[in-house]
Design an enzyme around this catalytic site. Structure first.
Site, PDB file in Angstrom:
ATOM      1  N   ARG A  56       0.797  -1.230   0.000  1.00 42.39           N
ATOM      2  CA  ARG A  56       0.000   0.000   0.000  1.00 42.39           C
ATOM      3  C   ARG A  56       0.829   1.279   0.000  1.00 42.39           C
ATOM      4  O   ARG A  56       0.575   2.193  -0.785  1.00 42.39           O
ATOM      5  CB  ARG A  56      -0.939   0.037   1.224  1.00 42.39           C
ATOM      6  CG  ARG A  56      -2.199  -0.756   1.051  1.00 42.39           C
ATOM      7  CD  ARG A  56      -2.610  -1.358   2.355  1.00 42.39           C
ATOM      8  NE  ARG A  56      -1.633  -2.372   2.713  1.00 42.39           N
ATOM      9  CZ  ARG A  56      -1.711  -3.645   2.304  1.00 42.39           C
ATOM     10  NH1 ARG A  56      -2.734  -4.038   1.600  1.00 42.39           N
ATOM     11  NH2 ARG A  56      -0.763  -4.525   2.608  1.00 42.39           N
ATOM     12  N   THR A  57       1.795   1.359   0.902  1.00 38.09           N
ATOM     13  CA  THR A  57       2.484   2.647   1.060  1.00 38.09           C
ATOM     14  C   THR A  57       3.259   3.003  -0.205  1.00 38.09           C
ATOM     15  O   THR A  57       3.150   4.114  -0.716  1.00 38.09           O
ATOM     16  CB  THR A  57       3.404   2.591   2.301  1.00 38.09           C
ATOM     17  OG1 THR A  57       2.637   2.121   3.403  1.00 38.09           O
ATOM     18  CG2 THR A  57       3.968   3.966   2.624  1.00 38.09           C
ATOM     19  N   LYS A  85      25.593  -3.290  -0.463  1.00 34.90           N
ATOM     20  CA  LYS A  85      27.066  -3.298  -0.453  1.00 34.90           C
ATOM     21  C   LYS A  85      27.602  -2.542   0.749  1.00 34.90           C
ATOM     22  O   LYS A  85      28.794  -2.276   0.843  1.00 34.90           O
ATOM     23  CB  LYS A  85      27.594  -2.643  -1.735  1.00 34.90           C
ATOM     24  CG  LYS A  85      27.175  -3.328  -3.014  1.00 34.90           C
ATOM     25  CD  LYS A  85      27.752  -2.557  -4.210  1.00 34.90           C
ATOM     26  CE  LYS A  85      26.775  -2.527  -5.358  1.00 34.90           C
ATOM     27  NZ  LYS A  85      27.091  -1.464  -6.314  1.00 34.90           N
ATOM     28  N   ARG A 106      11.014   3.759   3.578  1.00 31.59           N
ATOM     29  CA  ARG A 106      10.653   2.776   4.623  1.00 31.59           C
ATOM     30  C   ARG A 106      11.924   2.027   4.970  1.00 31.59           C
ATOM     31  O   ARG A 106      12.696   1.634   4.086  1.00 31.59           O
ATOM     32  CB  ARG A 106       9.587   1.804   4.109  1.00 31.59           C
ATOM     33  CG  ARG A 106       9.378   0.648   5.079  1.00 31.59           C
ATOM     34  CD  ARG A 106       8.191  -0.194   4.733  1.00 31.59           C
ATOM     35  NE  ARG A 106       6.950   0.524   4.990  1.00 31.59           N
ATOM     36  CZ  ARG A 106       5.746  -0.015   4.872  1.00 31.59           C
ATOM     37  NH1 ARG A 106       5.626  -1.286   4.509  1.00 31.59           N
ATOM     38  NH2 ARG A 106       4.660   0.691   5.114  1.00 31.59           N
ATOM     39  N   HIS A 134       4.533   5.730  11.555  1.00 33.80           N
ATOM     40  CA  HIS A 134       4.071   5.649  10.168  1.00 33.80           C
ATOM     41  C   HIS A 134       3.120   6.835   9.975  1.00 33.80           C
ATOM     42  O   HIS A 134       1.902   6.679   9.868  1.00 33.80           O
ATOM     43  CB  HIS A 134       3.357   4.314   9.953  1.00 33.80           C
ATOM     44  CG  HIS A 134       3.180   3.905   8.523  1.00 33.80           C
ATOM     45  ND1 HIS A 134       3.338   4.790   7.452  1.00 33.80           N
ATOM     46  CD2 HIS A 134       2.840   2.697   7.977  1.00 33.80           C
ATOM     47  CE1 HIS A 134       3.108   4.133   6.324  1.00 33.80           C
ATOM     48  NE2 HIS A 134       2.807   2.874   6.617  1.00 33.80           N
TER      49      HIS A 134
END
Ligand code: CP
Length: 309
Positions: A56-57, A85, A106, A134
């Site tokens: 969703r986000t 890396k 995120r 959030h």
């Protein structure tokens, strides 16, 4: 107020901004439904970095930017960027902010978005940082409540499930406790909202920790159900103890107020029976769909400001 600003915590959003976001999200919702083509973000680029899974986000942010006429560049998993890396968040964000006008991130580490915002030359939007916050989810949750009730105060809200690791409830309780609400906290003992977090909230709301679902079933206006966050448990034996603690099913729904709604940030696992999806109280898909309009409003307010009628 929000022009050119990062949002890493819901505390970064003033109460008056809530209503500006709701107003603009409503306008964009109507515009999209009417099939209007918008070009407010023409020439602007959004960079999305998702170092944890998301449906969703990420997709709603990207849809929002596309619907506004902008472009998106995207890293959808950590292993496909140089983070794999060993590149630091600081260096990753320095690069991202030289390639884009706004960054969405995120990350599994609490505080990652705050760190990113310190190194970014463009606004950073927190798409979820570990068990932290959030905030843009909270804005779409508030918008969904506001659409249903015409207000985000004088309501009884019950937050249910994983209140320890669930970042959506951490942001949501901060926002809802700015107002005269009753907030019931319903969770297994080991998943209670952390005490240090609760005591940091300057609350106008009446917060009732350790509520039982049975006691709040008939009085709650908004049930905010959350998934138990298996991925955050240090000891999976603890997860086994709480799995299936709450299950919203037809039996429970029949004992709720007619006007109540059930929300969930999604994804769900077993805490909401799909057989109640067609019940008029099931608001979780409306909530998820609102993510696009609220994120359109946010992007537009942050990058363009001004008015949109
Ligand atoms: N609500 C939410 O954050 O969903 P995703 O994890 O799919 O982005």
């Amino acid at each position: 107020m929000l022009k050119s600003k990062s949002i890493v915590s819901i505390d970064d959003v003033e109460t008056e901004d809530f209503y500006e976001i709701f107003k603009r999200a409503s306008i964009f919702k109507r515009a999209v439904k009417e099939g209007k083509i918008l070009d407010l973000m023409k020439g602007k680029i959004m960079a999305t970095f998702f170092f944890e899974p998301s449906t969703r986000t990420r997709l709603s942010f990207e849809s929002a930017m596309n619907r506004l006429g902008g472009s998106v560049i995207s890293v959808s998993e950590a292993k496909s960027s140089s983070a794999a890396k060993g590149e630091t968040i600081a260096d990753t964000i320095r690069m991202a902010s030289s390639y884009s006008d706004i960054v969405v991130m995120r990350h599994p580490m609490e505080g990652a978005a705050r760190l990113a915002s310190e190194f970014s030359t463009v606004p950073v939007l927190n798409g979820g940082d570990g068990s932290g916050q959030h905030p843009t989810q909270t804005l779409l949750d508030l918008f969904t409540i506001w659409e249903k009730y015409g207000r985000i105060e004088d309501l009884e809200i019950s937050m249910i499930g994983d209140l320890k690791y669930g970042r959506t409830v951490h942001s949501l309780i901060k926002a809802l406790s700015r107002f005269n609400n009753t907030i019931n906290l319903v969770s297994p003992e080991i998943l209670r909202m952390p005490e240090h977090f609760l005591s940091s909230i300057k609350s106008k709301a009446k917060i009732r920790p350790d509520s039982s679902l049975e006691n709040v079933l008939g009085t709650t206006d908004v049930f905010y159900v959350t998934r138990i966050q298996k991925e955050r448990f240090v000891d999976l034996n603890d997860y086994q103890k709480v799995i299936g603690s709450y299950s919203f099913n037809q039996d429970l729904v029949e004992r709720m107020k007619e006007s109540s709604i059930i929300m969930h940030p999604l994804p769900r696992v077993d805490e909401i029976d799909p057989r109640i999806d067609s019940n008029k109280r099931a608001y979780y898909f409306i909530e998820a769909a609102n993510g696009v309009f609220v994120r359109m409003a946010l992007i537009d307010i942050i990058l363009r400001g001004g008015e949109y009628e």
